[in-house]
Motif scaffolding. Sequence first.
Motif, PDB file in Angstrom:
ATOM      1  N   LEU B 253       0.813  -1.219   0.000  1.00 20.02           N
ATOM      2  CA  LEU B 253       0.000   0.000   0.000  1.00 20.02           C
ATOM      3  C   LEU B 253       0.841   1.261   0.000  1.00 20.02           C
ATOM      4  CD1 LEU B 253      -2.862  -0.789   2.490  1.00 20.02           C
ATOM      5  CD2 LEU B 253      -2.531  -1.480   0.152  1.00 20.02           C
ATOM      6  N   ALA B 325      -9.023   3.171  -2.882  1.00 19.44           N
ATOM      7  CA  ALA B 325      -8.669   2.264  -3.986  1.00 19.44           C
ATOM      8  C   ALA B 325      -8.621   0.820  -3.481  1.00 19.44           C
ATOM      9  CB  ALA B 325      -7.322   2.658  -4.590  1.00 19.44           C
ATOM     10  N   VAL B 326      -7.994   0.634  -2.333  1.00 21.68           N
ATOM     11  CA  VAL B 326      -7.870  -0.720  -1.789  1.00 21.68           C
ATOM     12  C   VAL B 326      -9.247  -1.326  -1.512  1.00 21.68           C
ATOM     13  CG1 VAL B 326      -6.993  -2.092   0.143  1.00 21.68           C
ATOM     14  CG2 VAL B 326      -5.625  -0.215  -0.776  1.00 21.68           C
ATOM     15  N   ASN B 328     -12.195  -0.430  -2.774  1.00 23.03           N
ATOM     16  CA  ASN B 328     -12.910  -0.688  -4.024  1.00 23.03           C
ATOM     17  C   ASN B 328     -12.420  -1.963  -4.701  1.00 23.03           C
ATOM     18  OD1 ASN B 328     -14.952   1.329  -4.520  1.00 23.03           O
ATOM     19  ND2 ASN B 328     -13.336   2.843  -4.822  1.00 23.03           N
ATOM     20  N   VAL B 329     -11.128  -2.232  -4.619  1.00 22.72           N
ATOM     21  CA  VAL B 329     -10.563  -3.360  -5.368  1.00 22.72           C
ATOM     22  C   VAL B 329     -10.684  -4.677  -4.602  1.00 22.72           C
ATOM     23  CG1 VAL B 329      -8.424  -4.312  -6.357  1.00 22.72           C
ATOM     24  CG2 VAL B 329      -9.030  -1.918  -6.734  1.00 22.72           C
ATOM     25  N   VAL B 330     -10.520  -4.638  -3.263  1.00 21.95           N
ATOM     26  CA  VAL B 330     -10.538  -5.913  -2.526  1.00 21.95           C
ATOM     27  C   VAL B 330     -11.716  -6.056  -1.574  1.00 21.95           C
ATOM     28  CG1 VAL B 330      -8.038  -6.224  -2.698  1.00 21.95           C
ATOM     29  CG2 VAL B 330      -8.991  -5.138  -0.669  1.00 21.95           C
ATOM     30  N   ASP B 331     -12.560  -5.013  -1.435  1.00 21.48           N
ATOM     31  CA  ASP B 331     -13.760  -5.116  -0.595  1.00 21.48           C
ATOM     32  C   ASP B 331     -13.447  -5.596   0.823  1.00 21.48           C
ATOM     33  OD1 ASP B 331     -16.347  -5.421   0.453  1.00 21.48           O
ATOM     34  OD2 ASP B 331     -16.694  -7.305  -0.607  1.00 21.48           O
ATOM     35  N   VAL B 332     -12.579  -4.855   1.502  1.00 21.83           N
ATOM     36  CA  VAL B 332     -12.328  -5.124   2.923  1.00 21.83           C
ATOM     37  C   VAL B 332     -12.376  -3.770   3.632  1.00 21.83           C
ATOM     38  CG1 VAL B 332     -10.740  -6.049   4.630  1.00 21.83           C
ATOM     39  CG2 VAL B 332     -10.884  -7.112   2.385  1.00 21.83           C
TER      40      VAL B 332
END
Lengths: 410, 410
Positions: B253, B325-326, B328-332
């Motif tokens: 990250l 961004a994180v 949105n991309v990995v849904d955590v």
Amino acid sequence: MPPSSGRPIGPTAVDVGGVRAVNLARVLAAALAAPTPPTRAALATATGTTRATASRLVDDLVAGGLLEESAPDAGLPRGPGRPGTHLSPGRGVAALGLQVDVDRVAAVVTDLTGAVRASHVTEGDFRGSRPEGVLGLLADVAGRAIAEVDATVVGARLALPGIVDGRGVLLRAPNLGWSDVAVAAVMPPVDGLPAPVVGNEADLGAVTVSYPAPGRPGEHADFVYLSGAAGIGGSVVLDGAPLRGRHGWAGELGHVTVDPDGPDCACGSTGCLEQYAGMRALAVAAGLEPTARTSDIARAARDGEPAAAAAVERAAEALGIALSAVVNVVDVPVIVLAGHLREIGDLVRPTLLETLTRRVLSARWAPPVVEVAPQRPLAAAVGAAYAELHALVADPGRRLGRRRTATPAG
Amino acid sequence: MPPSSGRPIGPTAVDVGGVRAVNLARVLAAALAAPTPPTRAALATATGTTRATASRLVDDLVAGGLLEESAPDAGLPRGPGRPGTHLSPGRGVAALGLQVDVDRVAAVVTDLTGAVRASHVTEGDFRGSRPEGVLGLLADVAGRAIAEVDATVVGARLALPGIVDGRGVLLRAPNLGWSDVAVAAVMPPVDGLPAPVVGNEADLGAVTVSYPAPGRPGEHADFVYLSGAAGIGGSVVLDGAPLRGRHGWAGELGHVTVDPDGPDCACGSTGCLEQYAGMRALAVAAGLEPTARTSDIARAARDGEPAAAAAVERAAEALGIALSAVVNVVDVPVIVLAGHLREIGDLVRPTLLETLTRRVLSARWAPPVVEVAPQRPLAAAVGAAYAELHALVADPGRRLGRRRTATPAG
């Protein structure tokens, strides 16, 4: 989603029917995964069972329309015993794949060969539309597609451009302007089928890259798939399956921030990737009508038209920034460009690769790869149908009946 | 990494020793996961085995130092038979956890209770350092830590601030300036132990959130962990285990681009998150010496010092952009701030939450959560030791010996 294969499990006293179901699935998976149509003997070897058992299972799969038998190949040497006929994916069963975009609804019917047996599309402008009307149109095209195909349709799956929950509810599709749509409650039934399983369009489009035909693995098992139309959808595929995240909403690449001071997005944020690389954003940046086709923009950029070239370059930089974040965070350095991004794939590749190489920490050890998806009209609908067929392949006994037999593994 | 638990498997004719190993692991996992020290009877119930079998397995675990028995609790009602002694994690075995940062090397020894039995740190400035020298210092502090502890040290694990491969090679640590370091070949041996297993510092720090003590699950199983020192490391944890990606390099990250026109980063890119929210970047932006402590910056910001307040706000915005961004991309959507980011956690939370809420597509359905990690000095080294203990918990039979016995499941 990938059908399992491997050695058939042996007979047990507990549930001979269950063993048969597992072995049917393994033989079918091996037949679909084979690069060329295998013989019964090859399937016995591939699944570690006897030829007699494999042959009985194949007979059942052929009778159910899941496999087809071709005439023995006279040109090949034959072993003793039964002639070496070859087994291909069957055309007796098929699935309905559906998709809703902002500018069309579409239905395809595909069978286990991967062939699209029927395809119907109705175009429209569905931005800010009412779900009832659009899903009604979708049911119409679905009914027409099914009517054309002489095969048993085993199920339906619907690809939607937004986030969906596990109970068939579309939570949000910014470009359609839809929120909280319970598809089963809104969409008219199609030809007596249960309501479609609902999925994200990018996750389902990516199925056609993971599996170029049902059950047949493609070149990449780990990749980032970018679909594109009005917006941009994404799917991060690891080991052939989409990364789901906590709720199944992973992969929303279109809403990764490229520039916080950038233009407003329909999602409520600013500077999202799709405001640079979405179809409409590209058209506007190129000085064309918002509905201009990306292929026209690509042609203008190749012809040296400055506004078009600048729009494409701006999209390439935005893709590079968003995708470098994705690769840094999930470590999947293969990018597959699909949808309208296919049209500008060769134009964006140099800048995209250069940006990834500079911005991905591990780029030196795993050089990023950018590929254009194979030409595949209605990829999301086709992937939806494949996904539905994969559910069948995982448990063909459900369709053939869990008949208990006296022979242990047949 | 999480120890498996569940019902013990039954005896088979094939490998009684293997069955015993699995059942030992399940009883130990159940004992460690219990919120309060369980009795033998409770462990029998939790693992679905007989009291006699559970009791035999417990005896072996106690003899091996993996569990400890406390005196019967006179205040509680007792069933018939053997007194209800309680079983706690044992102090007879421990693991060595190591970490290298740009400003220190550290070694801890922890046991199965989670207690840090020894801790040694040597400070220095290791930017642009030679790995040989730094890993030599590390071996020294490791030797001193081990010498203090009266327990069997079962293994060592090393947390490094960079990307590592599966063969113990640090590929790249931008802030140290190290590339392609084969740790086993460079680091002197410690007290006869095999060379340490090598991992990423954020992945290992996150272990202390997934498991506040070895084998004891914490509040969150799905979260994004941000560690911070000179740089910023990250780990995306799903179902209690770090997301690895294609090569094990997921979670970088600190090198997500926040602003492509931003300052140069040691990694070769520009505008990386750590150029806004790293310890050194914060200090410089606050108008202090690059080595100023984040706690001092936080104090100045709380006192209304404008440069410090602006530096913290800029860090909050940058964290919001990168983390949206994180998510949105990995849904955590659960963020845990650790390392130096703990010090400014309450200061950045409002802007960070606001940014996540605006920029995460699914925020309405899964509101983002931002938490500050529990105070935990040397979290990466402690997590490294826990991870090494988890390897032991997964197979305690390896330590106790795979003795074959006449009784089927003992």
